[in-house]
Design a protein around this motif. Structure first.
Motif, PDB file in Angstrom:
ATOM      1  N   PRO A  45       0.819  -1.206   0.000  1.00 14.81           N
ATOM      2  CA  PRO A  45       0.000   0.000   0.000  1.00 14.81           C
ATOM      3  C   PRO A  45       0.862   1.269   0.000  1.00 14.81           C
ATOM      4  N   LEU A  46       0.345   2.305  -0.628  1.00 16.10           N
ATOM      5  CA  LEU A  46       1.046   3.581  -0.644  1.00 16.10           C
ATOM      6  C   LEU A  46       0.605   4.490   0.486  1.00 16.10           C
ATOM      7  N   TYR A  47      -0.551   4.206   1.091  1.00 15.80           N
ATOM      8  CA  TYR A  47      -0.964   4.956   2.272  1.00 15.80           C
ATOM      9  C   TYR A  47      -1.800   4.046   3.154  1.00 15.80           C
ATOM     10  N   GLY A  48      -2.051   4.499   4.377  1.00 16.82           N
ATOM     11  CA  GLY A  48      -2.637   3.606   5.365  1.00 16.82           C
ATOM     12  C   GLY A  48      -1.571   2.670   5.906  1.00 16.82           C
ATOM     13  N   ASP A  49      -1.984   1.528   6.410  1.00 19.01           N
ATOM     14  CA  ASP A  49      -1.047   0.537   6.938  1.00 19.01           C
ATOM     15  C   ASP A  49      -0.084   0.115   5.830  1.00 19.01           C
ATOM     16  N   PRO A  50       1.227   0.381   5.983  1.00 19.36           N
ATOM     17  CA  PRO A  50       2.162   0.068   4.903  1.00 19.36           C
ATOM     18  C   PRO A  50       2.311  -1.417   4.630  1.00 19.36           C
ATOM     19  N   ASP A  51       1.858  -2.254   5.550  1.00 17.57           N
ATOM     20  CA  ASP A  51       1.900  -3.696   5.346  1.00 17.57           C
ATOM     21  C   ASP A  51       0.495  -4.288   5.247  1.00 17.57           C
ATOM     22  N   GLY A  52      -0.463  -3.454   4.896  1.00 19.44           N
ATOM     23  CA  GLY A  52      -1.842  -3.899   4.778  1.00 19.44           C
ATOM     24  C   GLY A  52      -2.079  -4.737   3.528  1.00 19.44           C
ATOM     25  N   PRO A  53      -3.304  -5.222   3.342  1.00 15.37           N
ATOM     26  CA  PRO A  53      -3.627  -6.058   2.177  1.00 15.37           C
ATOM     27  C   PRO A  53      -3.324  -5.349   0.861  1.00 15.37           C
ATOM     28  N   HIS A  54      -2.817  -6.101  -0.101  1.00 16.58           N
ATOM     29  CA  HIS A  54      -2.465  -5.529  -1.401  1.00 16.58           C
ATOM     30  C   HIS A  54      -2.395  -6.654  -2.424  1.00 16.58           C
ATOM     31  N   PHE A  55      -2.734  -6.341  -3.699  1.00 18.41           N
ATOM     32  CA  PHE A  55      -2.700  -7.326  -4.770  1.00 18.41           C
ATOM     33  C   PHE A  55      -1.846  -6.842  -5.930  1.00 18.41           C
ATOM     34  N   GLU A  56      -1.362  -7.806  -6.739  1.00 15.69           N
ATOM     35  CA  GLU A  56      -0.476  -7.520  -7.873  1.00 15.69           C
ATOM     36  C   GLU A  56      -1.270  -6.985  -9.063  1.00 15.69           C
ATOM     37  N   CYS A  57      -0.610  -6.157  -9.850  1.00 17.35           N
ATOM     38  CA  CYS A  57      -1.235  -5.366 -10.900  1.00 17.35           C
ATOM     39  C   CYS A  57      -1.705  -6.181 -12.105  1.00 17.35           C
ATOM     40  N   TRP A  58      -0.781  -6.861 -12.782  1.00 20.46           N
ATOM     41  CA  TRP A  58      -1.100  -7.394 -14.106  1.00 20.46           C
ATOM     42  C   TRP A  58      -1.966  -8.646 -14.061  1.00 20.46           C
ATOM     43  N   THR A  59      -1.851  -9.456 -13.015  1.00 15.06           N
ATOM     44  CA  THR A  59      -2.785 -10.575 -12.901  1.00 15.06           C
ATOM     45  C   THR A  59      -4.202 -10.044 -12.686  1.00 15.06           C
ATOM     46  N   MET A  60      -4.312  -8.929 -11.948  1.00 16.14           N
ATOM     47  CA  MET A  60      -5.615  -8.293 -11.763  1.00 16.14           C
ATOM     48  C   MET A  60      -6.160  -7.754 -13.082  1.00 16.14           C
ATOM     49  N   LEU A  61      -5.295  -7.167 -13.919  1.00 14.37           N
ATOM     50  CA  LEU A  61      -5.773  -6.667 -15.209  1.00 14.37           C
ATOM     51  C   LEU A  61      -6.322  -7.796 -16.082  1.00 14.37           C
ATOM     52  N   GLY A  62      -5.671  -8.969 -16.032  1.00 14.91           N
ATOM     53  CA  GLY A  62      -6.195 -10.111 -16.774  1.00 14.91           C
ATOM     54  C   GLY A  62      -7.582 -10.502 -16.290  1.00 14.91           C
ATOM     55  N   ALA A  63      -7.795 -10.453 -14.974  1.00 15.96           N
ATOM     56  CA  ALA A  63      -9.116 -10.766 -14.433  1.00 15.96           C
ATOM     57  C   ALA A  63     -10.133  -9.708 -14.836  1.00 15.96           C
ATOM     58  N   TRP A  64      -9.730  -8.438 -14.789  1.00 20.76           N
ATOM     59  CA  TRP A  64     -10.644  -7.365 -15.192  1.00 20.76           C
ATOM     60  C   TRP A  64     -11.017  -7.481 -16.669  1.00 20.76           C
ATOM     61  N   ALA A  65     -10.078  -7.953 -17.474  1.00 21.68           N
ATOM     62  CA  ALA A  65     -10.363  -8.112 -18.900  1.00 21.68           C
ATOM     63  C   ALA A  65     -11.532  -9.059 -19.123  1.00 21.68           C
ATOM     64  N   GLU A  66     -11.639 -10.083 -18.283  1.00 22.02           N
ATOM     65  CA  GLU A  66     -12.748 -11.028 -18.376  1.00 22.02           C
ATOM     66  C   GLU A  66     -13.999 -10.519 -17.671  1.00 22.02           C
ATOM     67  N   ALA A  67     -13.826  -9.776 -16.578  1.00 22.43           N
ATOM     68  CA  ALA A  67     -14.957  -9.387 -15.730  1.00 22.43           C
ATOM     69  C   ALA A  67     -15.675  -8.144 -16.232  1.00 22.43           C
ATOM     70  N   THR A  68     -15.068  -7.411 -17.181  1.00 19.98           N
ATOM     71  CA  THR A  68     -15.693  -6.218 -17.740  1.00 19.98           C
ATOM     72  C   THR A  68     -15.921  -6.426 -19.233  1.00 19.98           C
ATOM     73  N   SER A  69     -16.706  -5.541 -19.828  1.00 16.74           N
ATOM     74  CA  SER A  69     -17.005  -5.727 -21.247  1.00 16.74           C
ATOM     75  C   SER A  69     -16.872  -4.456 -22.078  1.00 16.74           C
ATOM     76  N   ARG A  70     -16.880  -3.280 -21.455  1.00 13.15           N
ATOM     77  CA  ARG A  70     -16.881  -2.033 -22.206  1.00 13.15           C
ATOM     78  C   ARG A  70     -15.718  -1.112 -21.849  1.00 13.15           C
ATOM     79  N   VAL A  71     -15.435  -0.999 -20.572  1.00 11.04           N
ATOM     80  CA  VAL A  71     -14.481  -0.008 -20.080  1.00 11.04           C
ATOM     81  C   VAL A  71     -13.060  -0.340 -20.533  1.00 11.04           C
ATOM     82  N   GLN A  72     -12.266   0.691 -20.834  1.00 11.60           N
ATOM     83  CA  GLN A  72     -10.846   0.458 -21.053  1.00 11.60           C
ATOM     84  C   GLN A  72     -10.174   0.156 -19.717  1.00 11.60           C
ATOM     85  N   ILE A  73      -9.100  -0.630 -19.757  1.00 15.68           N
ATOM     86  CA  ILE A  73      -8.405  -1.014 -18.529  1.00 15.68           C
ATOM     87  C   ILE A  73      -6.912  -0.794 -18.707  1.00 15.68           C
ATOM     88  N   GLY A  74      -6.221  -0.608 -17.576  1.00 13.10           N
ATOM     89  CA  GLY A  74      -4.778  -0.445 -17.644  1.00 13.10           C
ATOM     90  C   GLY A  74      -4.195  -0.150 -16.280  1.00 13.10           C
TER      91      GLY A  74
END
Length: 260
Positions: A45-74
């Motif tokens: 995390p960049l703010y709040g608890d510095p060791d709080g929950p966080h997820f990786e970027c590009w694996t999430m983008l792959g999931a968003w690519a399937e979970a969305t249908s119209r919006v641009q992603i990046g």
């Protein structure tokens, strides 16, 4: 710079929330009509608890690519240091196909030292990281031209950062979108620098869309000065644990008024 229609982006920060919450928020943002859905490329995390929950970027983008249908992603933005340029090109091409051509390849030189230390990357200097980005961008472009199958279209490249000697020169050479920071007067000055770099590169600056980050709690009317300078993509940042999209609704209403 060319005045384009206003677009609204949401940087859904992958911190301090479980993934079901992030997924639901992404779906809600798309339903509301957001134009671009970004995350970011960090490991903590960049703010709040510095060791709080966080997820990786590009694996999430792959999931968003399937979970969305119209919006641009990046990603706003991918850290160049974290992946081999050829690998990043292949990842981008793959997400481009999964999303049916909705990916924006956002990239920057990197800056968050904790990521580098914890994951074993050499932090080096700001100038060295920018030099590495300058080396990587042509390699990404070359690899995109070699992949089979190729991308569905020319994937738009967004470069984030405001350095006048190096970053804006890279924007002039490689970017379809420049993500900027600062107030209208700062932007006015940097656009002058960017125009000169475009002239040196033999490029029309009107080809580059101007993007700016805005505070989620700010009023859209406060963006008038940025709009006058040619900003067309305004992106709010919202994070967990319970993302509040009420400010996004205000910005989307303002977008619709501007584009009427």
């Amino acid at each position: 710079m060319t005045h384009r229609p206003v677009r609204i982006g949401l940087q859904l920060q992958p911190q301090h929330a479980d993934y079901p919450t992030i997924r639901r928020t992404a779906a809600e943002a798309e339903e509301l009509g957001v134009d671009v859905l970004f995350n970011w490329d960090h490991f903590y995390p960049l703010y709040g608890d510095p060791d709080g929950p966080h997820f990786e970027c590009w694996t999430m983008l792959g999931a968003w690519a399937e979970a969305t249908s119209r919006v641009q992603i990046g990603a706003l933005v991918t850290c160049n240091s974290y992946r081999n340029p050829e690998l990043l090109a292949d990842m981008a091409r793959t997400v481009d196909h999964i999303s049916d051509g909705r990916l924006i390849l956002g990239i920057g030189s990197g800056w968050f030292e904790k990521d580098y230390q914890e994951y074993g990357y050499e932090f080096g200097t700001a100038g060295g990281r920018l030099d590495a980005l300058a080396e990587a961008l042509p390699r990404i472009e070359t690899r995109l031209g070699k992949l089979n199958p190729p991308p569905t279209r020319d994937i738009p490249v967004l470069i984030g950062g405001g350095g006048e000697k190096k970053t804006l020169r890279l924007v002039a050479k490689h970017a379809d979108i420049w993500h900027s920071f600062g107030d209208a007067e700062t932007l006015r000055h940097k656009l002058g620098v960017l125009r000169q770099h475009c002239a040196d590169a033999g490029r029309d600056p009107g080809e580059i869309e101007i993007s700016s980050g805005v505070q989620a709690d700010s009023k859209p009317e406060a963006a008038a000065g940025l709009r006058e300078q040619g900003v067309s993509l305004f992106t709010l940042g919202i994070g967990g644990p319970k993302p509040d999209l009420a400010p996004l609704r205000d910005w989307l209403a303002w977008r619709d008024e501007q584009n009427a």
